[in-house]
Design a protein around this motif. Sequence first.
Motif, PDB file in Angstrom:
ATOM      1  N   PHE A 192      -1.662  92.140  69.161  1.00  0.00           N
ATOM      2  CA  PHE A 192      -1.649  90.802  69.809  1.00  0.00           C
ATOM      3  C   PHE A 192      -3.155  90.523  70.102  1.00  0.00           C
ATOM      4  N   SER A 223      -4.851  89.232  66.936  1.00  0.00           N
ATOM      5  CA  SER A 223      -4.408  88.437  66.351  1.00  0.00           C
ATOM      6  C   SER A 223      -4.530  86.829  67.204  1.00  0.00           C
ATOM      7  N   ASN A 224      -4.236  87.154  68.329  1.00  0.00           N
ATOM      8  CA  ASN A 224      -4.389  85.934  69.312  1.00  0.00           C
ATOM      9  C   ASN A 224      -6.132  85.585  69.433  1.00  0.00           C
ATOM     10  N   SER A 282       5.904  80.817  68.193  1.00  0.00           N
ATOM     11  CA  SER A 282       6.285  81.161  69.806  1.00  0.00           C
ATOM     12  C   SER A 282       7.566  81.285  69.933  1.00  0.00           C
ATOM     13  N   PHE A 299       3.561  89.541  65.636  1.00  0.00           N
ATOM     14  CA  PHE A 299       2.058  89.140  65.769  1.00  0.00           C
ATOM     15  C   PHE A 299       1.323  89.168  64.195  1.00  0.00           C
ATOM     16  N   LYS A 325       2.646  76.913  65.498  1.00  0.00           N
ATOM     17  CA  LYS A 325       2.470  77.703  66.406  1.00  0.00           C
ATOM     18  C   LYS A 325       3.493  77.859  67.368  1.00  0.00           C
ATOM     19  N   LYS A 374      -4.838  81.723  68.006  1.00  0.00           N
ATOM     20  CA  LYS A 374      -4.270  81.708  69.495  1.00  0.00           C
ATOM     21  C   LYS A 374      -2.855  81.005  69.536  1.00  0.00           C
ATOM     22  N   ASP A 408       0.202  80.269  72.001  1.00  0.00           N
ATOM     23  CA  ASP A 408       0.824  80.055  73.511  1.00  0.00           C
ATOM     24  C   ASP A 408       2.296  80.367  73.448  1.00  0.00           C
ATOM     25  N   TYR A 409       2.335  81.908  73.583  1.00  0.00           N
ATOM     26  CA  TYR A 409       3.839  82.290  73.404  1.00  0.00           C
ATOM     27  C   TYR A 409       4.498  81.950  74.950  1.00  0.00           C
TER      28      TYR A 409
END
Length: 480
Positions: free
Chosen positions: A410, A413-414, A291, A354, A287, A418, A420-421
Amino acid sequence: MLEKLKSLSRDTLIYGTNTIIGRFLNFILVPFYTNMFLPAEFGVVAILYSYIAILNVFFSIGLESGYMKFASTGEAGTVKQNFSNPYLLVFFNSLILSGFIFIFASDLTGIFQIGESYSYLIKYSALILFFDTLILIPFAYLRLNNKAKSFAGIKTLNIVINVVLNLVLILKFKFGIEAVFISNLAASFITFIILIPLVLRNMDLTFNKQLVSELLRFSLPYIPAGIAANIVQIIDRPILKYLTDDKTVGIYQANYRLGIFMMLIVAMFEYAWRPFFLNNAKEPNAKSIFSKVLTYFLTGGSFIFLIITIFINDVVKMDLPFGFHLIGKSYWEGLSIVPVILFAYLLNGMYVNFMAGIYIEKKTKYLPLISGLGAVSNVIANFILIPEFSYMGAALATLISYLVMMSGLFYVSNKFYKIDYEYKNIGFIFLSLFVCTALYYLSAHNFNLPWFLNIVFPLLFVVLIFSFRVVDLKQLKKMS
């Protein structure tokens, strides 16, 4: 992480090479057409190709994806049955549809939004659709069996034949816009001939009822999703024609195609991104990597946006050999839409980014809904904005639809995966992009600087990005 990002960068270039070559060869025809045809003539071409894109969904009925799914697993039927059954379904379906369109071409001119004198172009379109559909499964076979060189070679040959025939028919034989369709038809037919040995080697006339049933059950849902995706991409042309005229469509189409430079960047990224995130999904820092990828993508995409936006007018108006320009003078009034289209493609790049979460968590069932929302917003925005802003309204509608799709993907998908961009960095990228773009337009309006001095605005963007450590220079050096 650095090695992963370096790998993605390298794969983006590798996967992008064939994409760039193919689409650039096709793009060469845009300057050629706009210097040879009037906007109204080019508008007819744009309208018909919009309908060809929509009809492709009904001709293929999703069986290309169905073939790849069942041929890769072998869960139903023999190897040859997995090829021949979907191929024969596509063959007979396209034969019926093409035959209907060809026979009733004169009666369909109203539906295709062209004059009766152009009905013969509908016949060419029917044949193009027929042969293009017949090569879908063979091309999918080449991809599935890692025949990348054969796939790329035949695809490139198709495009070269198309480009060369256009040049010969228009320049030497003085054909009109029919040359566009004749060249496409010839290229598609020759491609079909080349692939016939592959088809014959894999043909089995045995009908596997279970396989066909499962193929259709898997493939048919692709039709609404495909229609929605096509609506987002090309429905603005038919709506623009309905609300305006052929000339406006021609001007819009020519300037819209100048967005190809950002589209190529997104396409290159997408080819590399999907296998990258699937292969790295189980990494402990996956992740964090994903990001960082979004931050780097937006940085590069924003810089390209600035370069093209600032210099497109000067490049388009440069004198080329034989008195040509990048697009003909009669199309220049539509240059104002180019930044809007570029930004729409930048948002599409975020949409592609995404995709990771929704694929990793196998939530692709939400994609038709997201595409549908984009399509609906596109149609509504076109009908609201075109009467007021003409082709700029169509460009804004495209931007709105990509914004809706990006936001929808977004959110979904999040929700399931999830990430944390780097929201502060992303916000700063967009702020810097807005400031540099605004300064350029203020400068152009008040001072009219020599074109070469405008490089200061992209350089300012770079300085801001590195000064505020949105992108770490030390990391970039390690990746090189």
